[in-house]
Write an enzyme that holds these catalytic residues in place. Sequence first.
Site, PDB file in Angstrom:
ATOM      1  N   ASP A 121      60.859 -50.676  -2.327  1.00 41.78           N
ATOM      2  CA  ASP A 121      62.223 -51.130  -1.928  1.00 41.78           C
ATOM      3  C   ASP A 121      62.185 -51.339  -0.255  1.00 41.78           C
ATOM      4  O   ASP A 121      62.851 -52.283  -0.133  1.00 41.78           O
ATOM      5  CB  ASP A 121      63.374 -49.976  -2.287  1.00 41.78           C
ATOM      6  CG  ASP A 121      62.990 -49.792  -3.724  1.00 41.78           C
ATOM      7  OD1 ASP A 121      63.138 -50.410  -4.457  1.00 41.78           O
ATOM      8  OD2 ASP A 121      63.152 -48.265  -3.842  1.00 41.78           O
TER       9      ASP A 121
ATOM     10  N   HIS B   7      65.533 -45.002  -6.777  1.00 38.53           N
ATOM     11  CA  HIS B   7      64.792 -46.186  -6.935  1.00 38.53           C
ATOM     12  C   HIS B   7      65.165 -46.714  -8.247  1.00 38.53           C
ATOM     13  O   HIS B   7      64.691 -46.661  -9.416  1.00 38.53           O
ATOM     14  CB  HIS B   7      63.239 -45.723  -7.026  1.00 38.53           C
ATOM     15  CG  HIS B   7      62.446 -46.840  -7.466  1.00 38.53           C
ATOM     16  ND1 HIS B   7      62.421 -48.103  -6.679  1.00 38.53           N
ATOM     17  CD2 HIS B   7      61.987 -47.276  -8.641  1.00 38.53           C
ATOM     18  CE1 HIS B   7      61.691 -49.219  -7.390  1.00 38.53           C
ATOM     19  NE2 HIS B   7      61.326 -48.511  -8.381  1.00 38.53           N
TER      20      HIS B   7
END
Length: 324
Positions: free
Chosen positions: A147, A175
Amino acid sequence: VVAGAAGGIGQPLSLLLKASPLVDHLSLYDVVNTPGVTADLSHISSVATIDGFLPADGGLKKALTGADIVVIPAGIPRKPGMTRDDLFKINAGIVKGLIEAIAETAPEAFILIISNPVNSTVPIAAEVLKKAGKFNPKKLFGVTTLDVVRAETFVSEITGQKDAAKTIIPVVGGHSGETIVPLFSLAKPSVSIPADKLDALTTRVQFGGDEVVKAKDGAGSATLSMAYAGFRFAEKVIAAFKGETGVVEPSFVYLPGVEGGDEIKKATGLDFFSVPIELGKGGAEKAVNVIKDANDYEKKLLQKAYEGLKGNIEKGVEFVANPP
Ligand code: NAD
Ligand code: LMR
């Protein structure tokens, strides 16, 4: 150790680790194909020695013996139309089994979990380790680096910054989808994002995984960018373990067990959360409370992330408390 070493992430991740001068020895473990991957990588003239194991003849125990760090990309990936939570049914059991073996054979090892859904597999790991009396929260990490890597890349496409990784962007939360919160207002050096581009940029970071799942069209999810991200995080953990100072990278950790985590737990109402972590010889030395500096736009995103994470974390904890 790479557990899941023959998979889409496992193979390129093992390649990067085999080539790293920071790695002394690499043990590959998978339920299939480890002999071939190991033989192939063993011809690379790097520092790391290598061996590989299948489950037969106590292979997992052999792979884990003496391990300092275990990276886990074992488990099934998404297909179009699936959420990461849809992977829980199969991957929860895979992670549980691997963590039980680590608790027994390599309880001192750093554990880096890539297997999805990370928001639940990390709580599963924590609960299994707690049950075994082997939980060191400073050594358990959910890998959210992809990310961060995506945020760096996508923002550079707007700002024109050539070396994307030179801009540090804290990405916090969890996530999956809306639990992923990029804090662009805290980028260093600061970045200027036109107001009409911010929503799309944020959504792209949150749903970057879907972009790859869709493009792969049934052949899996991100593997190469994940191998890069997993390697980047593993390398930082190893470098800090070997004495490098000033190493910071976001990761999904058990807040009450890390210095600075209680304050973040109070603000989020959660036991697990990804924030920038100061890494040291013992692992997660400090959780940096960046969320208190988020702007109003980001605070709204954070609220949604807290809501989503709560259920994901509870699901993982429940899986160990009351096995199905
Ligand atoms: P893959 O199917 O290509 O590889 C998974 C590997 O795990 C296979 O080789 C399989 O044999 C192995 N495996 C299955 N059960 C095992 C067990 N009990 N012990 C050891 N190995 C076992 O999948 P992939 O594309 O490499 O993805 C792996 C996981 O990583 C998925 O759950 C995926 O969603 C996740 N992922 C996470 C991130 C992240 O940012 N954290 C990014 C991408 C993918
Ligand atoms: C990703 O972010 O690419 C991974 O979590 C894989 C996925 O399922 O999207």
